[in-house]
Design a protein around this motif. Sequence first.
Motif: not given
Length: 380
Positions: A355-369
């Motif tokens: 859950i942690l890494f998936l949530d982190l990854s999705l937030q980074l997608v929103l941030l960088f993409k």
Amino acid sequence: MQFNRIIGHQALKQQLISTVKENRVSHAQLFLGPEGSGSLALAVAYAQYINCENKQEQDSCGTCPSCLKYEKLIHPDLHFSYPFFAKKAEETASTYMEEWRKAFLENPYLSLTHWRSQLEAENKQANINIAEAHDIIKKLSLKAFEAEYKVLIMWLPEYLDTQGNALLKLIEEPPAKTLFLLVAENQDKILNTIISRTQLVKVNKLNHEELSSYLIQEKNIDPTRAHEIAFIADGNIQEAIDQLAEDSNANFDMLIRWFRFIVTDSGLNIIQLCEEELSKLGRENQKIFLIYSINMLRQIVLAQNGLSAMLFLKGQELEFVQKFSEITQPEQLTVAIDLLEKTHYSVERNANPKILFLDLSLQLVLLFKYNTFPQGTQYI
């Protein structure tokens, strides 16, 4: 533990020695420094110097009966208290004294995570319980066996909680020739009633040169690699030791794939990476990977600000930093670093890694993409 075996902190060592020479030893002191700074080692060296029978100008002698017992942590007037993972309510720190001696003597810069690994902690929470507080009162009520001072060194008083109130009177009005040396990492988590009764000894993190010199001279590490590790460890000796045992290439390869999926918003690949790789690294390796990622982003910040002379990377790592600095904004990197640090904090506390890494990854997608900042940041 002698002062000369502790990395750096020359001015602080002189300050501590001066308090002894000038008879200004406060009965309750708080050594406050970040993890891996050597604050615990400094407290032990200070106690050894105070009770040394043949004090030298700059250090304890290391050869008198008191020093020899201190070196093995078996002096009868030296007591330790520390967080542990009690199986029974009546257990105290003394129950785990043999494990404690072994852990400290092997690595005086140990972290709570590495102390936990010495014990069968399972999913228990670290604590300094009420039984331990009562045991401290009992031990310190006895007369000293052979030294001038009885010394209690408490590591991480942040884990006392309200049990610390039982020690307030003893800390404020201890028996004659009794010293409390508290060694903490986070002042905000210590009871204010304890802080107000102690004298602060500020321990700064080690600087880059001190840590890299240690790696080169003591660990026989190639200077280039030593500088890389010192930068990533950011003054934390324990982190530097962990990095020595890690394959940096594996972390870099993982980081490259992860960020490629993030900036392209490759959802299925992100899910697969989080579930099949990142979540299965194990807690310690997950923490190391996150710290590695944080420090790579910090390198990008340096590159963006024209501070290339401070970059300690070469080859593919340097190429990654230079390319990523061209496609990101400082605000994005600041938020990303904050997200990674929060995830690191959650990993330490045994949160679900998938859950942690998936949530982190999705937030980074929103941030960088999509250049979308998480709710609550100042960049919205």
